[in-house]
Structures are given as structure tokens and as C-alpha cells.
Scaffold this active site. Sequence first.
Site, short mmCIF file in Angstrom:
data_model
loop_
_atom_site.label_atom_id
_atom_site.label_comp_id
_atom_site.label_asym_id
_atom_site.label_seq_id
_atom_site.Cartn_x
_atom_site.Cartn_y
_atom_site.Cartn_z
N ASP A 57 -2.79 2.59 -6.14
CA ASP A 57 -1.81 2.68 -5.05
C ASP A 57 -1.70 1.43 -4.18
O ASP A 57 -1.02 1.46 -3.16
CB ASP A 57 -2.14 3.88 -4.17
CG ASP A 57 -3.51 3.79 -3.52
OD1 ASP A 57 -4.35 2.99 -4.01
OD2 ASP A 57 -3.76 4.50 -2.54
N GLU A 58 -2.35 0.34 -4.55
CA GLU A 58 -2.23 -0.86 -3.72
C GLU A 58 -2.46 -2.12 -4.54
O GLU A 58 -3.16 -2.11 -5.56
CB GLU A 58 -3.19 -0.81 -2.53
CG GLU A 58 -4.66 -0.72 -2.90
CD GLU A 58 -5.57 -0.78 -1.69
OE1 GLU A 58 -5.29 -1.58 -0.76
OE2 GLU A 58 -6.57 -0.03 -1.67
N ASP A 77 0.85 -1.19 0.00
CA ASP A 77 0.00 0.00 0.00
C ASP A 77 0.89 1.24 0.00
O ASP A 77 1.67 1.46 0.94
CB ASP A 77 -0.90 -0.02 1.24
CG ASP A 77 -2.03 0.99 1.16
OD1 ASP A 77 -2.18 1.64 0.11
OD2 ASP A 77 -2.76 1.13 2.16
#
Length: 366
Positions: free
Chosen positions: A108-109, A14
Site C-alpha cells: 500500500d505504499e 500511501d
Amino acid sequence: MSLDFPIRKIIHVDMDAFYASVEQMDNPELIGKPLAVGGSETRGVVSAASYEARKFGVRSAMSGVMAKRNCPDLIFVRPRFDRYKEISKQIRAIFFEYTDLVEPLALDEAYLDVTENKKGNPSASLIAEEIRARILKDVGLTASAGISINKFIAKVASDYNKPNGQKTVNPEDVLDFLEALDIRKFYGIGKVTAEKMYQKGIFTGADLKTKSLAYLESNFGKSGRYYYDVVRGIHNSAVKPNRTRKSLAAERTFSTNLSSEVFMLEKLEHIAEEVSKRLKSNKIAGKTVTLKIKYSDFSLHTRSKTLPYFVSDKALLLETAKDLLYQEKLENSVRLLGISLSNLNTEKAIKKPESKTVSAQLKFGF
């Protein structure tokens, strides 16, 4: 210790305050300052906040007005999604150096299954450290990671030592970890559900574990089975590298509230054009058109219509959105409109990658 469920080596990576961190990286003058991506002090909604802003209670999905009230020195910047996608591709390229089993959740993850990996490294924890170091070196951003036996625990663990940290929950520690966990930390338990659980005396995983399956299904419906399983470490969902897109959408927040449908038609045309462009670039189409309306009092309403055929054309999207707009009388002036398309032609059965089960009694190399 023997566990009665599949064990994999899963990493959840993350990125730390991704959008805001990209803006600070590209503009060093913003480093160390409270920053909000999206919104403004008079309109809109915050998409992301830097850690400096979070100290003042600024969060994503918060109105710009409230964010500015919480943090008078807050700096607003316009989101640059093309730039975020560019950085995200660089990060994913690093992931694929370690495994092909990568399931992105957002820009983003992502989840990574490294049970068997390209580096031949038996330690998922060391792989996570390597990946985070590579991201910092090659991209210039920090990331946090959670490592454990399944996706649920890995995601919960990735939030433990943020920012720029990681946490490993070893197989023998899984049950103790879950029992000690605050119910608010359970992925999939939102604010409303957490409050309901509090009212029923459920504050930790240990409290949740005392409740029978029948009790949880009676009080929390279909989610009851999920809560019953995850608190026992059971979450058998494999990492899906070909994760199917469920919908595609675009929306706009307006600088001035719109008080009449007439003023909204031009806005809807631009939104329909954006949705159509994205659909065609991804070579997908769908049947269910949903109109999203957020009123000036921040109440949110949706109206949907399912067509008998797949669409991706702007004209058909706009025509359906107009029908939905006039379906009911507006309750108030409007601050946001959005169009989404779901029931896509991508929703086909995808063969799940095989994931081998390993006994926790073996040296698992976490």
C-alpha cells in the site's frame, strides 16, 4: 536559500486504509461502517481498520477482543491478500508510467523519485496530484502523498493530510517544518523512544536539534546519528527500485490456545509448507530460520538458528523449526506460531541508481 545536502524530488504515496478500503470497494454494504480486516471479537489481531473504526481507537496490531470492546459495532472480515496484491499491481503500474525509480515499501505504499520523470513535468506536486487522480479513476481508491527533497520528509508529509490529501514541503521550508514537528511524527521514532525523549525534554524537532551528536549517540546508541541528521534535513538514501528482500515469513493465529508441543507440530508443518511455497515462487533461499511464538498473555518470543547452507525445502524448514520449538520449555499456552527465513541469497550489493543533486537556489518546481 542554500542547503548543504542532496536535493531530489521524492513522492511518498500511501494508500488510505488500503485493506479495509478494498473490502469496502468490493462490498458496498460495508461503506461507511466500522470495519476491521483480520482478527475476530474472540481471537486474532487486526491487520487494518477503516477510518470509521479508527474513530473508536481501533488500530492495526490491536487484538480483536480489544477492538470489539472499543467499537461494539465493529465488523470483522477475513483478509484476502491475493486481492490486495492484484490491486497493488494496478497501482504500481500507474507509478511506472511516471518513473522507473519506484521503491515499494509494502502493498500500500511506495517512494517515487521524479527528479527526472517520463512526463517531463518539473512539478513533483502536480505529478502527485495526477497519480492520486489516476488511482481514484482507474482503481477506485483514494491515496495520500507527501512530496519533498528526500524520502524521510516525504514519508512524514504523506501522513499530514490523510485521507485523500497531500502535502508538499518545499526546499526552503524544510528546516522550519522539521523544527516545528512533534517528535512522535518523526519516522523511525517509535512509542518507546518518544517517551524516552519526552523524559529528556525533547518534544519537537527544535528540541532535538539542540542536542549534540555525542549526546544523542550516548543516549540513543547507533540511532543517535540518524536523529542528528534527519532533524537537519539530511537523509541521503536514494529510491531503490530493486529493493532487496531481507526475509520471508508466514504465521498463524489459532482459534484455541495450544498447550503442548505435540499439538503444534501439525500447525508448524502447514506454516513451513507456506514459507517453502513462497520461497520457491520467488526463487530464493536462506540460512537463518526463526521460530516466532506468541503466548496467550501476548508476550512474544523468537528463537533462531543459522544453518551452514541455503534452504527453501519444506522438510528442512520444518526440521529446524521443530528443533527450535523443543529448544526451551514453553512458558504458557500458545496463540500464534510463525516461521521466517532470513540471511537470504538475495542479499547482494545492488548498484544504486544515480540521482542528481539540484541546488535549492534554482527553480526546483515543487
